[in-house]
Design a protein around this motif. Structure first.
Motif, PDB file in Angstrom:
ATOM      1  N   THR A  90       0.864  -1.135  -0.165  1.00  7.42           N
ATOM      2  CA  THR A  90       0.139   0.146  -0.071  1.00  7.42           C
ATOM      3  C   THR A  90       0.772   1.432   0.150  1.00  7.42           C
ATOM      4  OG1 THR A  90      -1.775  -1.362   1.112  1.00  7.42           O
ATOM      5  CG2 THR A  90      -1.951   1.066   1.056  1.00  7.42           C
ATOM      6  N   GLY A  91       2.016   1.272   0.715  1.00  8.59           N
ATOM      7  CA  GLY A  91       2.924   2.435   0.857  1.00  8.59           C
ATOM      8  C   GLY A  91       3.521   2.600  -0.469  1.00  8.59           C
ATOM      9  N   VAL A  92       4.073   1.528  -0.933  1.00  2.00           N
ATOM     10  CA  VAL A  92       4.879   1.773  -2.448  1.00  2.00           C
ATOM     11  C   VAL A  92       3.594   2.069  -3.643  1.00  2.00           C
ATOM     12  CG1 VAL A  92       6.026   0.283  -4.164  1.00  2.00           C
ATOM     13  CG2 VAL A  92       6.744   0.083  -1.783  1.00  2.00           C
ATOM     14  N   GLY A  93       2.504   1.565  -3.347  1.00  2.00           N
ATOM     15  CA  GLY A  93       1.587   1.813  -4.426  1.00  2.00           C
ATOM     16  C   GLY A  93       1.187   3.429  -4.348  1.00  2.00           C
ATOM     17  N   GLY A  94       0.867   3.712  -3.077  1.00  2.03           N
ATOM     18  CA  GLY A  94       0.775   5.350  -3.000  1.00  2.03           C
ATOM     19  C   GLY A  94       1.821   6.172  -3.261  1.00  2.03           C
ATOM     20  N   PHE A  95       3.177   5.821  -3.025  1.00  2.00           N
ATOM     21  CA  PHE A  95       4.260   6.623  -3.238  1.00  2.00           C
ATOM     22  C   PHE A  95       4.345   6.682  -4.947  1.00  2.00           C
ATOM     23  CE2 PHE A  95       8.745   6.835  -4.702  1.00  2.00           C
ATOM     24  CZ  PHE A  95       9.037   7.955  -4.121  1.00  2.00           C
ATOM     25  N   MET A  96       4.104   5.529  -5.481  1.00  6.57           N
ATOM     26  CA  MET A  96       4.278   5.650  -7.332  1.00  6.57           C
ATOM     27  C   MET A  96       3.227   6.332  -7.657  1.00  6.57           C
ATOM     28  SD  MET A  96       5.288   1.575  -7.658  1.00  6.57           S
ATOM     29  CE  MET A  96       4.924   1.758  -9.702  1.00  6.57           C
ATOM     30  N   GLY A  97       1.623   6.425  -6.913  1.00  5.20           N
ATOM     31  CA  GLY A  97       0.628   7.250  -7.405  1.00  5.20           C
ATOM     32  C   GLY A  97       0.999   8.682  -7.222  1.00  5.20           C
ATOM     33  N   ALA A  98       1.675   9.017  -6.192  1.00  8.34           N
ATOM     34  CA  ALA A  98       1.857  10.425  -6.011  1.00  8.34           C
ATOM     35  C   ALA A  98       2.935  10.753  -6.936  1.00  8.34           C
ATOM     36  CB  ALA A  98       2.265  10.468  -4.655  1.00  8.34           C
ATOM     37  N   ALA A  99       3.843  10.198  -7.083  1.00  5.36           N
ATOM     38  CA  ALA A  99       4.808  10.601  -8.049  1.00  5.36           C
ATOM     39  C   ALA A  99       4.461  10.830  -9.590  1.00  5.36           C
ATOM     40  CB  ALA A  99       6.026   9.433  -8.133  1.00  5.36           C
ATOM     41  N   MET A 100       3.295   9.638  -9.959  1.00  4.65           N
ATOM     42  CA  MET A 100       2.837  10.106 -11.232  1.00  4.65           C
ATOM     43  C   MET A 100       1.656  11.587 -11.405  1.00  4.65           C
ATOM     44  SD  MET A 100       1.940   6.137 -12.227  1.00  4.65           S
ATOM     45  CE  MET A 100       0.421   6.687 -13.236  1.00  4.65           C
ATOM     46  N   VAL A 101       1.220  11.534 -10.292  1.00  9.04           N
ATOM     47  CA  VAL A 101       0.113  12.753 -10.290  1.00  9.04           C
ATOM     48  C   VAL A 101       0.841  13.904  -9.844  1.00  9.04           C
ATOM     49  CG1 VAL A 101      -1.905  13.536  -9.031  1.00  9.04           C
ATOM     50  CG2 VAL A 101      -1.900  11.170  -9.653  1.00  9.04           C
ATOM     51  N   SER A 102       1.949  14.151  -9.202  1.00  7.17           N
ATOM     52  CA  SER A 102       2.451  15.232  -8.868  1.00  7.17           C
ATOM     53  C   SER A 102       2.910  16.272 -10.204  1.00  7.17           C
ATOM     54  CB  SER A 102       3.589  15.119  -7.866  1.00  7.17           C
ATOM     55  OG  SER A 102       4.595  14.368  -8.351  1.00  7.17           O
TER      56      SER A 102
END
Length: 169
Positions: free
Chosen positions: A20-32
């Motif tokens: 969940t943490g890794v997925g959230g980090f990757m999602g934030a990296a794509m959206v930012s």
């Protein structure tokens, strides 16, 4: 016997938290970057002036003169210059009038006294006609007067802003 509660994280919970943490980090990296691109223009400082120098006031006559000037233009991060044109002259009241040459019918370019149309602005595309003040002549295709540029006079120099539509029919 009482059972002792174990506060340790199970292997399944650990993997769940990690993924969940890794997925959230990757999602934030794509959206930012997308959020940054959307917000960046709002954070940019406005230009110091929207008015551009066109000519000296002493050069303005009673006869309409076609003058070209450049306006800085931004399209996202691409900056360029756009060439604009204005018909500039003094009215009978000695006021400065700067008209856009864009016909209000279909956007063609109007000329002063072209063809056999004396003391009028004429659009050759569909025979649109405007009087000396840029007001559309009845029973011709244009539906409104020519837009007038906002202007400012500073130290004997004429600066033009944006063309604003004028009321009337």
């Amino acid at each position: 016997m009482s059972e002792k509660k174990n506060n340790q994280v199970s292997r399944r919970q650990f993997l769940n938290y990690t993924l969940t943490g890794v997925g959230g980090f990757m999602g934030a990296a794509m959206v930012s970057p997308m959020v940054g691109m959307a917000v960046d223009p709002l954070l940019q400082a406005e230009g110091s002036s929207d008015f551009q120098y066109v000519m000296d006031v002493s050069e303005i006559t009673q006869e309409p003169q076609r003058k070209s000037f450049t306006v800085p233009q931004e399209d996202g991060w691409y900056e360029s210059e756009s060439e604009q044109t204005a018909w500039i002259y003094r009215t009978e009241n000695d006021e400065i009038l700067a008209l856009s040459p864009v016909c209000t019918h279909l956007g063609c370019t109007v000329d002063w006294e072209s063809g056999d149309h004396d003391n009028e602005f004429f659009c050759p595309c569909h025979n649109g006609r405007y009087d000396r003040m840029g007001v559309n002549i009845a029973d011709t295709p244009p539906t409104a007067p020519l837009p007038a540029y906002e202007y400012r006079v500073e130290e004997g120099k004429l600066y033009l802003g944006k063309a604003q539509p004028r009321g009337g029919a």
